[in-house]
Design a protein around this motif. Structure first.
Motif, PDB file in Angstrom:
ATOM      1  N   UNK A   1      -7.340   6.816  -1.176  1.00 53.62           N
ATOM      2  CA  UNK A   1      -7.349   5.381  -1.471  1.00 53.62           C
ATOM      3  C   UNK A   1      -8.390   4.680  -0.629  1.00 53.62           C
ATOM      4  N   UNK A   2      -8.403   5.011   0.624  1.00 56.16           N
ATOM      5  CA  UNK A   2      -9.323   4.296   1.504  1.00 56.16           C
ATOM      6  C   UNK A   2     -10.743   4.804   1.394  1.00 56.16           C
TER       7      UNK A   2
ATOM      8  N   UNK B   1       2.848   6.103  -2.465  1.00 53.56           N
ATOM      9  CA  UNK B   1       4.013   6.917  -2.796  1.00 53.56           C
ATOM     10  C   UNK B   1       4.115   7.126  -4.306  1.00 53.56           C
TER      11      UNK B   1
ATOM     12  N   UNK C   1       1.708   7.278  -6.488  1.00 59.96           N
ATOM     13  CA  UNK C   1       0.722   8.280  -6.898  1.00 59.96           C
ATOM     14  C   UNK C   1       1.140   9.678  -6.456  1.00 59.96           C
TER      15      UNK C   1
ATOM     16  N   UNK D   1       2.194   2.003  -3.395  1.00 65.07           N
ATOM     17  CA  UNK D   1       1.168   2.564  -4.290  1.00 65.07           C
ATOM     18  C   UNK D   1       0.898   4.028  -3.968  1.00 65.07           C
TER      19      UNK D   1
ATOM     20  N   UNK E   1       0.838  -1.203   0.000  1.00 65.11           N
ATOM     21  CA  UNK E   1       0.000   0.000   0.000  1.00 65.11           C
ATOM     22  C   UNK E   1       0.873   1.253   0.000  1.00 65.11           C
ATOM     23  N   UNK E   2       1.904   1.213   0.806  1.00 61.37           N
ATOM     24  CA  UNK E   2       2.787   2.377   0.903  1.00 61.37           C
ATOM     25  C   UNK E   2       3.436   2.675  -0.440  1.00 61.37           C
TER      26      UNK E   2
ATOM     27  N   UNK F   1     -12.008   5.599  -1.463  1.00 62.45           N
ATOM     28  CA  UNK F   1     -12.446   4.875  -2.649  1.00 62.45           C
ATOM     29  C   UNK F   1     -12.850   3.452  -2.291  1.00 62.45           C
ATOM     30  N   UNK F   2     -11.997   2.777  -1.563  1.00 59.82           N
ATOM     31  CA  UNK F   2     -12.267   1.376  -1.289  1.00 59.82           C
ATOM     32  C   UNK F   2     -13.467   1.183  -0.375  1.00 59.82           C
TER      33      UNK F   2
END
Lengths: 176, 186
Positions: free
Chosen positions: A74-75, A38, A40, A36, A33-34, A77-78
């Motif tokens: 990100x979160x 980073x 972006x 991804x 996750x980190x 969205x999810x």
């Protein structure tokens, strides 16, 4: 570092270790996750590089804000989708060996916090930022920062004061 | 400072030093992208894909067979594309090595194709936001398109033979069937 001659590559080579650590802190050790987040954030800052230099923006702060926003976005969205729920922190703790100590319990508890709490705690404890600095960076009030911080700490305290795995490691006594 | 705060500091101090060893450096862009990859849902993607095809969208690459924007099932047009359980074991292995069980589909490509992944209709200058991907690899080196199931969304990645991954910043939601092949065009 706000020189107009500064290239993104040279700035990044000097600052990438700190940004890796920050992204890793936000995700409480989820390296994928980190990465991804980073990736972006790097793409975002790179696109704006010329503007940032022209406006003499504090580049470290801007990059941290970009990383934090990617984490939150990100979160967000999810969260809108039906998901098989990942293991909760408590479940993860229960599956570990009795070598887990308080510091590891806290580390695991950090991964289960709401994202805004994670961001505030990382900025406070990793980057030693004040409430006012965090508020300015995130565009929220200082009272909100204090609230997120206090609630995050309280949640961690609650999780780490529950019975620890090694307390259950010994066999329970059987009734005669 | 109370005990909990001390423990939080200690937890960060203990674990953050491991970050550089566990994380890969992000790929630094080498060309200035002009078009932002859109986040689309499957429902919207159908319409977007039709527009994209109608506008003769360019996909610049070396040997890529162009896929529809949302392709729920493999087609004979791209024989190298397959699911992780399919016959393209090299692609599957590459994706699984990086993403584990989250890897939903894998298809072979080349580093040059990933670097040349281009977005934008023919009427505008195409852009290659991933031109700087996989530093150290040559354009002919092997790479894989991976679609990864992450929290209810299909996320597109490219992975090279060293396990370096590039997030294509392309997501599809709302479909139970994983896409495959190169990410579609907005």
């Amino acid at each position: 570092m706000t020189s107009s001659d500064l290239s993104f590559e040279s700035w990044w080579s000097a600052r990438n270790a700190a940004m890796l650590r920050f992204a890793y802190a936000l995700t409480a050790g989820d390296a994928h996750r980190a990465e991804d987040i980073l990736q972006s954030a790097v793409a975002h800052v790179w696109r704006k590089w010329g503007q940032l230099l022209a406006r003499q923006v504090d580049l470290d702060t801007y990059m941290r804000k970009a990383i934090a926003n990617e984490h939150l976005a990100f979160w967000r969205l999810k969260r809108n989708h039906e998901l098989p729920q990942e293991s909760t922190n408590d479940q993860a703790v229960a599956s570990t060996t009795d070598r887990v100590d308080d510091v590891d319990l806290v580390w695991r508890a950090l991964s289960g916090l709401p994202r805004r709490h994670q961001v505030v705690l990382a900025l406070r404890f990793v980057d030693d930022m004040s409430d006012a600095q965090i508020a300015t960076m995130l565009g929220i009030s200082e009272s909100a920062v204090r609230s997120y911080s206090a609630r995050g700490i309280a949640a961690i305290r609650a999780r780490t004061t529950t019975p620890k795995p090694h307390a259950h490691a010994s066999r329970p006594k059987e009734n005669p | 400072m109370n005990d909990t705060e001390s423990l939080i500091r200690a937890a960060y101090a203990r674990h953050l030093d491991e970050a550089p060893a566990l994380m890969r450096q992000p790929a630094l862009p080498s060309a200035r992208p002009r078009i932002k990859v859109a986040l689309i849902t499957t429902g919207a993607a159908v319409g977007v894909a039709a527009v994209a095809v109608g506008a003769t969208v360019l996909l610049r690459g070396t040997n890529t067979t162009q896929q529809p924007a949302v392709g729920p099932s493999p087609s004979s047009a791209q024989p190298t594309a397959t699911s992780p359980n399919g016959i393209d074991s090299q692609a599957s292995a590459a994706c699984r090595a990086v993403f584990g069980a989250d890897a939903a589909s894998a298809s072979s490509t080349t580093v040059g194709t990933v670097r040349g992944w281009t977005i934008g209709p023919a009427a505008t200058a195409p852009t290659s936001p991933f031109a700087g991907s996989f530093p150290g690899d040559t354009d002919d080196d092997y790479a894989v398109w991976c679609w990864v199931n992450q929290d209810g969304a299909w996320n597109a990645y490219a992975v090279d033979s060293h396990g370096t991954k590039v997030n294509m910043n392309y997501h599809i939601t709302g479909s139970s069937t994983p896409p495959y092949g190169p990410p579609g065009l907005p």
